[in-house]
Design a protein around this motif. Sequence first.
Motif, PDB file in Angstrom:
ATOM      1  N   LEU A   1       0.822  -1.214   0.000  1.00 46.88           N
ATOM      2  CA  LEU A   1       0.000   0.000   0.000  1.00 46.88           C
ATOM      3  C   LEU A   1       0.855   1.263   0.000  1.00 46.88           C
ATOM      4  CD1 LEU A   1      -2.863   1.099  -0.010  1.00 46.88           C
ATOM      5  CD2 LEU A   1      -2.856   1.021   2.486  1.00 46.88           C
ATOM      6  N   PRO A   2       1.879   1.384   0.853  1.00 48.82           N
ATOM      7  CA  PRO A   2       2.751   2.568   0.757  1.00 48.82           C
ATOM      8  C   PRO A   2       3.421   2.702  -0.608  1.00 48.82           C
ATOM      9  CG  PRO A   2       3.104   1.452   2.840  1.00 48.82           C
ATOM     10  CD  PRO A   2       2.209   0.571   2.034  1.00 48.82           C
ATOM     11  N   TRP A   3       3.805   1.586  -1.222  1.00 49.27           N
ATOM     12  CA  TRP A   3       4.393   1.652  -2.564  1.00 49.27           C
ATOM     13  C   TRP A   3       3.432   2.276  -3.560  1.00 49.27           C
ATOM     14  CZ3 TRP A   3       6.431  -4.100  -2.842  1.00 49.27           C
ATOM     15  CH2 TRP A   3       7.632  -4.185  -2.145  1.00 49.27           C
ATOM     16  N   VAL A   4       2.203   1.778  -3.558  1.00 51.49           N
ATOM     17  CA  VAL A   4       1.224   2.237  -4.543  1.00 51.49           C
ATOM     18  C   VAL A   4       0.885   3.708  -4.324  1.00 51.49           C
ATOM     19  CG1 VAL A   4      -1.134   1.940  -5.372  1.00 51.49           C
ATOM     20  CG2 VAL A   4       0.269  -0.070  -4.868  1.00 51.49           C
ATOM     21  N   VAL A   5       0.657   4.095  -3.074  1.00 50.95           N
ATOM     22  CA  VAL A   5       0.296   5.480  -2.782  1.00 50.95           C
ATOM     23  C   VAL A   5       1.431   6.430  -3.153  1.00 50.95           C
ATOM     24  CG1 VAL A   5      -0.231   7.100  -0.923  1.00 50.95           C
ATOM     25  CG2 VAL A   5      -1.363   4.869  -0.985  1.00 50.95           C
ATOM     26  N   LEU A   6       2.646   6.077  -2.786  1.00 54.94           N
ATOM     27  CA  LEU A   6       3.793   6.923  -3.132  1.00 54.94           C
ATOM     28  C   LEU A   6       4.000   6.973  -4.636  1.00 54.94           C
ATOM     29  CD1 LEU A   6       6.168   8.625  -2.113  1.00 54.94           C
ATOM     30  CD2 LEU A   6       7.503   6.524  -1.888  1.00 54.94           C
ATOM     31  N   ALA A   7       3.741   5.841  -5.303  1.00 57.20           N
ATOM     32  CA  ALA A   7       3.956   5.786  -6.751  1.00 57.20           C
ATOM     33  C   ALA A   7       2.940   6.615  -7.518  1.00 57.20           C
ATOM     34  CB  ALA A   7       3.903   4.333  -7.222  1.00 57.20           C
TER      35      ALA A   7
ATOM     36  N   ILE B   1      15.475   8.261  -0.642  1.00 62.20           N
ATOM     37  CA  ILE B   1      16.396   7.549   0.238  1.00 62.20           C
ATOM     38  C   ILE B   1      16.738   8.409   1.448  1.00 62.20           C
ATOM     39  CG2 ILE B   1      18.731   6.603   0.418  1.00 62.20           C
ATOM     40  CD1 ILE B   1      18.516   5.730  -2.464  1.00 62.20           C
ATOM     41  N   GLY B   2      16.819   9.721   1.236  1.00 62.27           N
ATOM     42  CA  GLY B   2      17.070  10.624   2.351  1.00 62.27           C
ATOM     43  C   GLY B   2      15.926  10.675   3.343  1.00 62.27           C
ATOM     44  N   GLY B   3      14.777  10.149   2.963  1.00 64.17           N
ATOM     45  CA  GLY B   3      13.648  10.083   3.891  1.00 64.17           C
ATOM     46  C   GLY B   3      12.340  10.517   3.261  1.00 64.17           C
ATOM     47  N   ALA B   4      11.436   9.565   3.069  1.00 62.19           N
ATOM     48  CA  ALA B   4      10.085   9.888   2.589  1.00 62.19           C
ATOM     49  C   ALA B   4       9.235  10.219   3.821  1.00 62.19           C
ATOM     50  CB  ALA B   4       9.499   8.707   1.813  1.00 62.19           C
ATOM     51  N   ILE B   5       9.382  11.445   4.298  1.00 62.06           N
ATOM     52  CA  ILE B   5       8.847  11.825   5.602  1.00 62.06           C
ATOM     53  C   ILE B   5       7.338  11.647   5.674  1.00 62.06           C
ATOM     54  CG2 ILE B   5       8.580  13.740   7.223  1.00 62.06           C
ATOM     55  CD1 ILE B   5      11.239  14.834   6.235  1.00 62.06           C
ATOM     56  N   ILE B   6       6.616  12.204   4.704  1.00 61.24           N
ATOM     57  CA  ILE B   6       5.157  12.175   4.765  1.00 61.24           C
ATOM     58  C   ILE B   6       4.646  10.741   4.632  1.00 61.24           C
ATOM     59  CG2 ILE B   6       3.029  12.979   3.676  1.00 61.24           C
ATOM     60  CD1 ILE B   6       4.484  15.482   2.829  1.00 61.24           C
ATOM     61  N   THR B   7       5.215   9.978   3.714  1.00 63.36           N
ATOM     62  CA  THR B   7       4.765   8.601   3.504  1.00 63.36           C
ATOM     63  C   THR B   7       5.028   7.754   4.736  1.00 63.36           C
ATOM     64  OG1 THR B   7       5.285   8.835   1.153  1.00 63.36           O
ATOM     65  CG2 THR B   7       4.937   6.608   1.985  1.00 63.36           C
ATOM     66  N   GLU B   8       6.212   7.849   5.299  1.00 68.43           N
ATOM     67  CA  GLU B   8       6.533   7.044   6.479  1.00 68.43           C
ATOM     68  C   GLU B   8       5.684   7.445   7.669  1.00 68.43           C
ATOM     69  OE1 GLU B   8      11.248   6.345   5.284  1.00 68.43           O
ATOM     70  OE2 GLU B   8      10.707   7.389   7.144  1.00 68.43           O
ATOM     71  N   THR B   9       5.406   8.729   7.801  1.00 63.13           N
ATOM     72  CA  THR B   9       4.561   9.183   8.910  1.00 63.13           C
ATOM     73  C   THR B   9       3.120   8.730   8.720  1.00 63.13           C
ATOM     74  OG1 THR B   9       5.977  11.130   9.211  1.00 63.13           O
ATOM     75  CG2 THR B   9       3.793  11.201  10.212  1.00 63.13           C
TER      76      THR B   9
END
Length: 326
Positions: free
Chosen positions: A195-201, A263-271
């Motif tokens: 799900l995070p993959w699809v949303v970020l993509a 790679i430096g940080g997907a802040i919004i997605t990870e949060t």
Amino acid sequence: MLRFLVRRSITTLVTLVIISAVTFFLFFALPSDPASLACGKVCPPELLALARHNLGLDQPVVVQFVTWLGGVFAGRDFPGLGHCPAPCLGYSFVNRAPVFETIIDRLPVTISLTVGAAAIFLTFGVGTGILAALRHGRPLDKIASVASLIGASVQIYFIGTLALYFLVYQGKLLPVPSYTPITQNPLAWAQGLLLPWVVLAIIFTANYTRMTRSTMVENLGEDFVRTARAKGMPGRTVVLRFALRGTLIPVVTIFGVDLGTLIGGAIITETTFGLQGIGRLSVRAVTYSDLPMLMATVLVAAGAIVVMNAVVDALYAVIDPRVRLT
């Protein structure tokens, strides 16, 4: 090529040292107490004194930076805390652990999220852009243009929250996003990050579709493409061998920047999905005023972008034979 790689590696190293110096002096030259920032908001007096001693605040700022930089390459000792092996990025008084250990622990989460999402948005974005360019002015082109515009307009926290509600908590169609090491269980690794993959993509696919389409339409009208068609080459060969090569140059350029940023940080997605990666770690460092950890996450993000730009420069010669690396 070898000369270019050596020179680019030296340039990358010098750039990282400059970035680290700017980051260091930015934080340590502030009028506030660096020890208080490094120790965090909840810090007992004895730990605050230990932080001041380990940060070397009784030394000039230049000496502090040289000591810190030396620790990155050779490690350093923290009195009362133990030895920090190289590469030592400092000691987090909030986590009570060396900063590099925490970075290494969180990095696989961010890399897994980045690689999976990049594979999706690069495949679908470039593929849809090529199809839209080949059907220029037709319904497929118009649908792709509208869809990419909508995709580029929405925000991750919006569609991520909706996806969690309808696909996870209500529909029970997907598991709750989580991270499982791929070496431990590849299937659970993919299911937890799907799900995070699809949303970020979705966000990035829209951008790559628009960029690929516009560049491909322009290349299809170039003289070298018309010459290839006039010589009787098959349409697939003309598109893949000639038009696509010119299209990939700007795509690879933006992809290198995007990949380094993620790679430096997907802040919004990870949060949004509760993933404990570099982005979430940087947010926590800001929240708890964890200065060593904040500096480390800034350097990781900057380093990822610098390294990816060097890789992109090397790929130019592979994609376009007219590019010569000297």
